[in-house]
Scaffold this active site. Sequence first.
Site, PDB file in Angstrom:
ATOM      1  N   LYS C 102       0.929  -1.104   0.072  1.00  0.00           N
ATOM      2  CA  LYS C 102       0.010  -0.211   0.065  1.00  0.00           C
ATOM      3  C   LYS C 102       0.923   1.161  -0.174  1.00  0.00           C
ATOM      4  O   LYS C 102       1.973   1.138   0.710  1.00  0.00           O
ATOM      5  CB  LYS C 102      -0.935   0.082   1.162  1.00  0.00           C
ATOM      6  CG  LYS C 102      -1.732   1.106   1.227  1.00  0.00           C
ATOM      7  CD  LYS C 102      -2.870   1.046   2.633  1.00  0.00           C
ATOM      8  CE  LYS C 102      -3.960   1.946   2.360  1.00  0.00           C
ATOM      9  NZ  LYS C 102      -4.897   2.077   3.722  1.00  0.00           N
ATOM     10  N   SER C 177      -9.925   2.655   2.680  1.00  0.00           N
ATOM     11  CA  SER C 177      -8.710   3.235   1.994  1.00  0.00           C
ATOM     12  C   SER C 177      -8.000   2.336   1.191  1.00  0.00           C
ATOM     13  O   SER C 177      -7.524   2.485   0.080  1.00  0.00           O
ATOM     14  CB  SER C 177      -7.914   3.995   2.809  1.00  0.00           C
ATOM     15  OG  SER C 177      -6.925   3.442   3.445  1.00  0.00           O
ATOM     16  N   SER C 201      -9.891   0.104   6.978  1.00  0.00           N
ATOM     17  CA  SER C 201      -9.283   0.185   5.601  1.00  0.00           C
ATOM     18  C   SER C 201      -8.515  -1.017   5.084  1.00  0.00           C
ATOM     19  O   SER C 201      -8.302  -0.928   3.998  1.00  0.00           O
ATOM     20  CB  SER C 201      -8.213   1.310   5.529  1.00  0.00           C
ATOM     21  OG  SER C 201      -8.663   2.461   5.733  1.00  0.00           O
TER      22      SER C 201
END
Lengths: 99, 505, 530
Positions: C102, C177, C201
């Site tokens: 990420k 996210s 997330s």
Amino acid sequence: MSDITAEQVAHLAHLARIALTPHEIEHMTRELGQIMSAVERVNEVATPDVPPTSHPIALHNVFRADVVGNTLTTAEALAGAPEADGTRFVVSAILGEEQ
Amino acid sequence: MARAELMNFDAALDQFEPVIGLEVHVELNTRTKMFSSSPNPANSQFHSAEPNTLITPVCLGLPGSLPVVNETAVRYSISLGLALGCSIAASSRFARKNYFYPDLAKNYQISQSDEPIAFDGGVEVELDGGRTIVVPIERAHMEEDAGKLTHVGGATGRIQGAEYSLVDYNRAGVPLVEIVTRPIFGAEKDAPALARAYVATIRDIVLALGISEARMERGNLRCDANVSLRPRGAQQLGTRTETKNVNSLRSIERAVRYEIQRQAAILAGGGAITQETRHWHEDTGTTSAGRPKSDADDYRYFPEPDLVPVVPGAELIAELRAALPEPPAARRARLKVEWGFTDLEFQDVANGGLLAEVAATVAAGASPAAARKWWTGELTRIANATGRDVTELATPAQVAELAALVNEGTLTDRLARQALEGVIAGEGSPREIVDARGLAVVSDDGSLYAAIDEALAAQPDVLAKIRDGKVEAAGVIIGAVMRATKGTADAARVRELVLERAAAS
Amino acid sequence: MSCPEASGTLAGSGDSGSGNPAASELIRLTAAELSAQLVAGEVSAVDVTQAHLDRINTVDGTVHAFLHIAHERALTAAADIDRRRAAGEKLHPLAGVPLAIKDVLTTRGMPTTAGSRILEGWIPPYDATSVRRTLDAGMIPLGKTNMDEFAMGSSTEHSAYGPTRNPWDLDRIPGGSGGGSAAAVAAFEVPLALGSDTGGSIRQPAHVTGTVGIKPTYGAVSRYGAIALASSLDQIGPVSRTVLDAALLHDVIAGHDPHDSTSLPDAWPSMVEAVRRADVAGLRIGIVRQLDSSSVQSGVSTRFHEALVLLEKNGAQIVEVDAPHFEHAIAAYYLILPAEASSNLAKFDSVRFGLRVTPPGGGTVEQVMAATREAGFGSEVKRRIILGTYALSSGYYDAYYGSAQKVRTLVQRDFTAAFEKVDVLATPTAPTTAFKLGEKLDDPMSMYLNDVATIPANLAGVPGISVPAGLAPEDGLPVGIQFLAPAREDARLYGVGAALERALHAQWGGPLLAQAPDLTRMIPLEGGHR
């Protein structure tokens, strides 16, 4: 308390150093009002007898020994800078006083 | 800038009572910074580093970097708190102080807000004439220093008028303890001297603890002075100003005195004091208006979520308490007796902020009298003449060596002053300078005999006079010998030898 | 339960770029299977890496899971692993297994943007600790994945670099996210990914993409090098297609880190062992009355309750519990998060790194900072910074931030009380399946409500896992079930997750994602889609 005004939002934007446009300020004033009235619900249960929790898992006395570790080179330190003079970061003129 | 109206100091004191408050920032001399393992420029070892070389991701506030507390800095802070007579918090927390400024890498300073490591103390401060005042300490808290800005393009190197600024983050994250006094009442005409003596006392304390280099000219010790006046008999405190970064003992006294005179003139003229920060100008001996304090200063303190509480155990506190040096007042009393100084001599040392230097010089082997003489005499004279801080001219070890050279007869006082010049010029230790400059008193009697015999042989009439008991005639011979030895001979010894030689020949 | 119905339309043949007949098989393998083949020398790390890079090349133009693809670096690293393995060096079992990271985690020498314009082009001089550990294990980072800007969002639509699409339906969000990491795993671009979870997330994207996601106990995985959103809530964790794979990655990244003061000093048990020993016999599973509400989509509720029945059949005991303060958790979260974020994001000021925008005609440094932050931050980030600045400001602190921290105490007490009665809690991970792109973009409050079931774990620091529970009958989209355990009991989650997964796989005949009869049906190529 959720009667947040455009002037307040403008002041907050100044504190947060964001040059919001007048349109954004207007839009955000409305949104913040809505959000704040929703989040104010915390006060329904946050009575004086309840202690606050700032860390989810309580630890204390986490220290580092006073031993020198790896440092960045000046080139590495400055590599990401929008502007530098070879040894230092360059910023445009400062208006405000030193803190 | 327009010169402010000043009221005569004594007149000001007649009308107003000065109330002062002092904030002293002490840079700790740990090896590494407060929250990162980067070398600490407040430690002499790393003092002269090039810009942006004492840097880790933490110092630059790089995204993703996290602070970790330096254990030694915490121990030093607790020791300092104890030495200030403070209570040590059972649990102490760091907090973020949020404001934007280019020298502040994260645009928040990790500091302490409502849970400082030490609070509620007091420091006994001694003034000229032996008056002592206990300065009440509100708190001492841990925080990190900011980077250094250099303003370029302005006429004066000051912030105003500069075209751009350069940022060096070497100092960012240097461990600081901020010591905040409560308002100090009752100093009256001694307020300026008290401010100075207080900072000198803090300096003595941190030096005795060994937790800071405490060199004011380097910013290791910085003082902000709050001054307010209230009319005689008034209960309510007057509006205060905060004069920032007054960085020598002498300036602190001058700045407080100046603010008292300036504020008195304004108040007596029916004006009002603006609550503001003021800047001290060493060159003109004045302060000028800085940033007004206002409600806009909203630092939005909240507990630093990247750090956990510091909970000093009773054992740690006991350990650090046991290791404390004696309190400054007791120490002064003891030293005065040990050194055998008169009141005046001792005050000379104490008011010059030279206790630590004299003590260290004595510890390095000098006699108290010699140590006092060098520090309050020649060194202070040079410091005043050159505008430098006396402590940056020479180290106690160098002064002790100088005293030893005089004591053993290698140097005369005059030669020792020459050697000191060399020390200040950075030519090396006194002994090295004596060797390099050939300064040593000629103490080898053999070489003196040769010079004396030569001079006596050259002037038989003088020799005859001396033999006839006209001892004053020896002066001619002594002068000749001194010339021949380029002044390195000890004149007293030469005189002895001339008389001895004349009698023997 | 039937096989998942693919929602896209068939469009040509995928995987054409690989030129390796085995490539389409390699990308279907789990990390555990890849590890076995790599260790046995049946495949090379280069082949495995190349197969996944080919897959990325084929589908990522459509899915847009990646912000940066480290093509050459990955192949070089893979060749190095092959060389070391051939030389007989003892390597970590995951050496040679591809990984997606990420973009919230710093990667030395690889761009790191956190999905923000303000960090465009920034190349960190250091690796996040979690990244460092995967590199030390010999894993092969293929690139950085898309995310909502600074992890603020539940849809990945708030990325400054454009949204990621849900591989199950390209018109839908992949969650957020960490939509990029979840979509990359779901689209078989990579078997494993690192995510970050501040309010869901990792878990919510797992829920909407049919993947497994774990938010470990706060402090189990170092946050050093994780670009902070809300420091007291953020936690790094694994994303995968199976519970075992997540455990493999978890064991690599978890553990004490002296660079993170909130990192727990605990010695952690092996999560892989917990998966292997998975058994729910006698396990008490609590369902929270307050979260079993009518606002949950019927298909989500259906699969949730079916999963509970299945667990019951396997010996678990289902118990209803109360968590009266969970309903206040969102309010507390949306005060604590913006407050911490407003401070954490202050460092983006155009001085040391990132974007600099100078107002027309120049300006003071204050004006440059304000112009940069105006131009460099997206609307959601600005909204939360202003909100957080407000919540911390003088006169409001006690009513907002202070009160929120008290609610946090109450939520923790709810957990403590619940865990006296049960071993784990179970909830639907999110109230609905993936919503349509753009559907909630103009309605921040509705977007915020997505996190109702995931937020309490972040407030209390307890671990949570989301495991696929099937497809919702009404829309054919994935549904996840969330389990929560007491702090430090992450292994318990792996146990229950693996037990449920085993039972479901037995019903389905394999993993939910592997059920896709034709990968190209799930991921239509550009132009072939509607």
